[in-house]
Design a protein around this motif. Structure first.
Motif, PDB file in Angstrom:
ATOM      1  N   PRO A 145     -10.917 -23.659  28.343  1.00  0.00           N
ATOM      2  CA  PRO A 145     -11.711 -24.881  28.138  1.00  0.00           C
ATOM      3  C   PRO A 145     -13.205 -24.685  28.415  1.00  0.00           C
ATOM      4  N   PHE A 146     -13.860 -23.898  27.565  1.00  0.00           N
ATOM      5  CA  PHE A 146     -15.276 -23.596  27.781  1.00  0.00           C
ATOM      6  C   PHE A 146     -16.039 -23.794  26.472  1.00  0.00           C
ATOM      7  N   GLU A 147     -17.318 -24.124  26.609  1.00  0.00           N
ATOM      8  CA  GLU A 147     -18.170 -24.264  25.436  1.00  0.00           C
ATOM      9  C   GLU A 147     -18.787 -22.916  25.087  1.00  0.00           C
ATOM     10  N   ASN A 148     -19.071 -22.739  23.800  1.00  0.00           N
ATOM     11  CA  ASN A 148     -19.762 -21.536  23.327  1.00  0.00           C
ATOM     12  C   ASN A 148     -19.123 -20.259  23.867  1.00  0.00           C
ATOM     13  N   THR A 149     -17.812 -20.203  23.764  1.00  0.00           N
ATOM     14  CA  THR A 149     -17.037 -19.093  24.301  1.00  0.00           C
ATOM     15  C   THR A 149     -16.080 -18.591  23.235  1.00  0.00           C
ATOM     16  N   ARG A 150     -15.910 -17.283  23.196  1.00  0.00           N
ATOM     17  CA  ARG A 150     -14.997 -16.654  22.244  1.00  0.00           C
ATOM     18  C   ARG A 150     -13.946 -15.890  23.038  1.00  0.00           C
ATOM     19  N   VAL A 151     -12.683 -16.238  22.855  1.00  0.00           N
ATOM     20  CA  VAL A 151     -11.617 -15.581  23.590  1.00  0.00           C
ATOM     21  C   VAL A 151     -11.253 -14.270  22.903  1.00  0.00           C
ATOM     22  N   MET A 152     -10.905 -13.285  23.710  1.00  0.00           N
ATOM     23  CA  MET A 152     -10.446 -11.991  23.207  1.00  0.00           C
ATOM     24  C   MET A 152      -9.099 -11.687  23.852  1.00  0.00           C
ATOM     25  N   MET A 153      -8.084 -11.415  23.052  1.00  0.00           N
ATOM     26  CA  MET A 153      -6.788 -11.040  23.604  1.00  0.00           C
ATOM     27  C   MET A 153      -6.827  -9.565  24.000  1.00  0.00           C
ATOM     28  N   ILE A 154      -6.443  -9.274  25.240  1.00  0.00           N
ATOM     29  CA  ILE A 154      -6.519  -7.904  25.755  1.00  0.00           C
ATOM     30  C   ILE A 154      -5.142  -7.291  25.961  1.00  0.00           C
ATOM     31  N   GLY A 155      -4.178  -8.056  26.458  1.00  0.00           N
ATOM     32  CA  GLY A 155      -2.870  -7.466  26.696  1.00  0.00           C
ATOM     33  C   GLY A 155      -1.774  -8.475  26.915  1.00  0.00           C
TER      34      GLY A 155
END
Length: 686
Positions: A145-155
């Motif tokens: 739940p963050f603004e201007n954030t891009r999630v990256m799946m790591i594992g």
């Protein structure tokens, strides 16, 4: 399998002429529609744009790890959402997401099968957040739940089923810090603050094992992570030459073996197994034609069971006897291309995709114990019986002897003996892929089918720099933007003309992202080669392109500088300017259509604005369509259909193919016609 077209730029990871030519002469190219399609093509049914580019009936089918649920993407009120149903009663489907604007295009099951996860951005800005829906209760949670954030799946893990490792760049937009995410509670625990790494790799225990950082040479360094601390000295490295064809492919579940796709000391990437304790490496598979591409691993052990090589077609080879028996049996049941799209944890049930190319793609439930195949869905049943055309894989030789793996589709009825050459030359569209570090492949392609149905041959060329065909082919493109990369396209075009496929004066160039850039290069650097061009989110100025890359690409920027030109050196900056179509905009003499998303984070709107302004200042006609709610490509079907409606009427004017009227497609989209409506039949009335 439903393939969704997506322009890419930096993937693997896309006018009056000279003084003295009067404006009316250039405008004449936008005159009345030519008549060029053959009688046999005209007789073929027109495939509606909606059938090709509208929402699929179903797509993206998956089965939950525990085998109790099946899921898929399907429209709700015109927007793709996720649906689930009991695996033993697929008709008892229910909607579990509530997207009402942008389609959901990527989702997956949590390892514990309790929730479905999906990512979504806003207006195409590529700031993807992660959402979870509890399957039993239907409760949705924003997990990041963050603004201007891009999630990256790591594992993820086969054993720790309620947690995953994710990267978040909410602290610093350039860097993704690593967090442990509890999928059921939403709790986020910091694992490692990123001190300048481009990525990370974890094992099945969700322990970080490597941090990856670009080195001064443009290659990649891999640093071991021990007890949560990144070591100072890299344990493994690549040079720039191997950086796009070498990387770790994953650990076995016991963490004792790491697999590599590795081109070091060779041209094509081999699949290599390395003993973590001893460092001993064993070649599992290799090909002299292309890189080892995909791998299939045992769900319980993580050991490789099959691998693929994608040269002209993608071909799988099984190393496990049971997997081989299953794949061989599927080959006796299905026509065309097929593969595994989802598997249960016990590996006894597969969802299998089947692409016949000349019929709509379907998915099946494969019970490996009973050896039965049950139809799950057909993605686009409205295409059943449509005049879909075969795709011809080709090898075309470039002027300097390189082999260009290419794909050709011909108009219906144009090739009576089926030899891949029309009975008489036809207009052609050269469709250039994005990336440029990506590739075209064999299979159903909505753009090929659409354009062929309108009366054009369609040629897609894996020009140098395309991936998967060995590092020598990739590196032959270094510092060759607008140079040898473009020469490959010209060579392929000339091949088509000389072979009798295409009319010499009737070839258009079209593409998205890098393909849009190639279109601009085609009309500026070689203004007499193409009859017209369609640029979709393509950069016009490589200098400003590199100045405005997304912040999270900064850890990889050396790669761009080494392969394109370094703007921090006089020589590199000059290379970028010399390869920028913007500075040759006054050379354009042929019709140009541009499509752009206002929120594109990769190729900013300014890239299109600049060249349109330059053309207007010189009195050169151009048609420019802007979508205020799109990014790098057009995700909403109404917008995609609207732009394609403009495109096919634009091409009909240039090349003489047939076209469905624009009708109310543009009015029903968010398209803004910035300039040039008068140059496309049916557009000015909008």
């Amino acid at each position: 399998m439903q393939r969704l077209a997506k322009p890419l730029l930096f993937a693997a990871c896309a006018s009056l002429a000279i003084a003295g030519v009067a404006a009316p002469a250039a405008a004449d190219h936008h005159g009345e529609t030519m008549t060029a399609t053959s009688t046999t093509t005209q007789a073929a049914p027109m495939i509606p744009r909606d059938s090709l580019f509208g929402n699929p009936t179903r797509a993206g089918g998956q089965i939950s790890p525990d085998g109790k649920w099946v899921s898929w993407l399907a429209p709700n009120d015109g927007v793709l959402n996720v649906w689930v149903a009991p695996a033993d009663d697929p008709d008892a489907a229910r909607l579990i997401t509530s997207a009402d604007d942008r389609p959901i295009r990527s989702y997956f099951w949590a390892p514990d099968s309790k929730s479905v996860l999906y990512i979504q951005d806003k207006g195409g800005d590529e700031n993807f957040l992660l959402y979870g829906i509890d399957v039993e209760s239907g409760t949705e949670t924003t997990l990041t739940p963050f603004e201007n954030t891009r999630v990256m799946m790591i594992g993820g893990s086969t054993r720790i089923k309620d947690k995953v490792l994710v990267g978040l760049n909410n602290r610093d937009p350039r860097l993704h810090d690593v967090y442990m995410l509890n999928l059921n509670t939403g709790e986020l625990d910091l694992v490692l603050e990123n001190a300048g790494y481009a990525g990370f790799m974890a094992d099945d225990n969700l322990d970080l094992r490597f941090a990856i950082r670009q080195n001064a040479a443009g290659g990649m360094d891999m640093f071991k992570v021990v007890d949560g601390v990144v070591e100072d000295t890299p344990s493994d490295s690549t040079t720039m030459e191997d950086s796009l064809s070498t990387g770790a492919a994953g650990f076995t579940n016991d963490g004792k073996i790491i697999y590599w796709l590795d081109s070091r000391g060779r041209n094509t990437a081999a699949l290599i197994a390395e003993n973590v304790e001893t460092g001993e490496k064993t070649i599992v598979a290799e090909s002299d034609k292309a890189d080892i591409g995909g791998i299939l691993t045992d769900r319980k052990t993580g050991y490789v069971e099959a691998y693929s090589v994608n040269y002209l077609k993608n071909e799988w080879t099984a190393t496990d006897p049971e997997i081989k028996a299953s794949l061989d049996w599927l080959g006796t049941q299905l026509d065309g291309e097929y593969g595994v799209q989802s598997r249960t944890e016990d590996d006894r049930t597969w969802l299998v995709w089947n692409d016949p190319v000349t019929a709509p793609a379907s998915s099946y439930v494969y019970d490996r114990d009973a050896n039965t195949l049950t139809k799950f869905y057909t993605s686009r049943p409205e295409l059943a019986g449509a005049p879909l055309q075969p795709m011809h894989p080709l090898e075309i030789e470039s002027r300097d002897g390189m082999t260009l793996v290419s794909y050709l589709t011909l108009p219906p009825g144009s090739d009576s003996d089926g030899d891949g050459v029309p009975d008489e030359a036809v207009p052609m569209v050269m469709l250039v892929h994005g990336g440029p570090w990506a590739r075209d492949g064999y299979g159903y392609n909505s753009y090929h089918q659409w354009l062929a149905n309108r009366g054009y041959a369609v040629l897609s060329v894996n020009f140098r720099g395309s991936t998967g065909l060995g590092k020598d082919f990739i590196n032959a493109a270094n510092l060759e933007w607008s140079g040898a990369m473009h020469d490959d396209l010209i060579d392929a075009k000339n091949w088509a003309v000389e072979r009798g496929v295409a009319r010499e004066d009737g070839v258009a160039i079209m593409g998205g992202s890098y393909g849009g850039y190639a279109t601009l290069v085609g009309l500026t650097y070689t203004p007499d080669e193409f009859a017209c061009g369609v640029d979709i989110v393509g950069p016009s100025n490589l200098e400003t392109l590199l100045e405005t890359i997304p912040p999270y690409w900064e850890p990889m920027v050396k790669q761009f500088h080494t392969r394109m030109g370094d703007p921090n050196t006089p020589e590199g900056l000059q290379l970028l300017k010399d390869a920028s179509p913007l500075y040759k905009a006054d050379q354009i003499t042929k019709p140009l259509l541009i499509g752009q998303g206002a929120n594109d984070p990769r190729v900013k709107q300014a890239e299109s604005d600049q060249i349109v302004s330059a053309m207007q200042e010189s009195g050169i006609p151009v048609t420019y369509v802007l979508f205020p709610d799109e990014g790098h490509g057009f995700a909403k079907p109404t917008n995609n259909i609207a732009f394609n409606a403009v495109t096919e009427n634009f091409l009909a004017t240039c090349l003489g193919g047939r076209a469905e009227p624009i009708g109310d497609t543009v009015a029903g989209s968010t398209a803004q016609i910035v300039t040039g409506a008068e140059y496309v039949k049916g557009l000015s009335a909008e």
